[in-house]
Scaffold this active site. Sequence first.
Site: not given
Ligand code: URA
Length: 241
Positions: A106
């Site tokens: 993310d």
């Molecule tokens: N899980 C998440 O919630 N976000 C990420 O970026 C990676 C794994």
Amino acid sequence: MSKLSLDRILQSQGFGTRKYCRELIEDGEVSIAGEVVRQYKQAIETDGLRFHIFDEEWEYREHLYIVLNKPANFECSRKPSHHPGVLTLLPEQFSWRDVQPVGRLDHDTTGMLLMSDDGPFIHSQSSPKRHIPKVYVATTADPVTAELVNALLAGVQLHDEPAPLAALLCRQLDTNSIEIILEQGKYHQVKRMLAAAGNHCSFLRRTAIGQLTLDSLELEEGEWCYLTPEQLALLVPHSLP
Ligand code: URA
């Protein structure tokens, strides 16, 4: 061992179109072993080849295998919309080579991001069938409890998943942080699992993929490195203690 003409070599390494690469060579901007090479048709052994362009040294690489220590506020998407893309943290020619993230983090998640231009490698690393553990450290809004850890280990039901998802391992690190190891890579998986277990993830960092740890690479946030064959060999499924 394989020989290629110098213009093809430069093009394959992402330095631009064949026409542009020929111009670079004819303009005397390319040298090998200290000698300017102006013949773009010259066939050159690519194995172990090092060359200079505009006085910067490069090594020929058939494919790129890179780890970036991703900072927050960069997007992994090919068409980033709200923040700059992670590709802006790499040399420009890597984009010409179609380097892309292997899976996504993310925009606000930091840490270990694998990147490559090798399609089969990207595919096999991302395949859910391979079960490659990914290690995250999550900071939680509310204090970590034994119930939280147990729920994540037992499996929590996410909205659009057919079955509960469980962590491979999960342990409390601090009052408000846990280490969680997952073998799937579902959308927002850590954040959604924490929410489903009644807490909230306020900060997330990926610290390892397979047996390759980010710490071992000694990268500052925003820095990247090429992976050696030995490091690549650590990106495999393995049994956990
Ligand atoms: N899980 C998440 O919630 N976000 C990420 O970026 C990676 C794994």
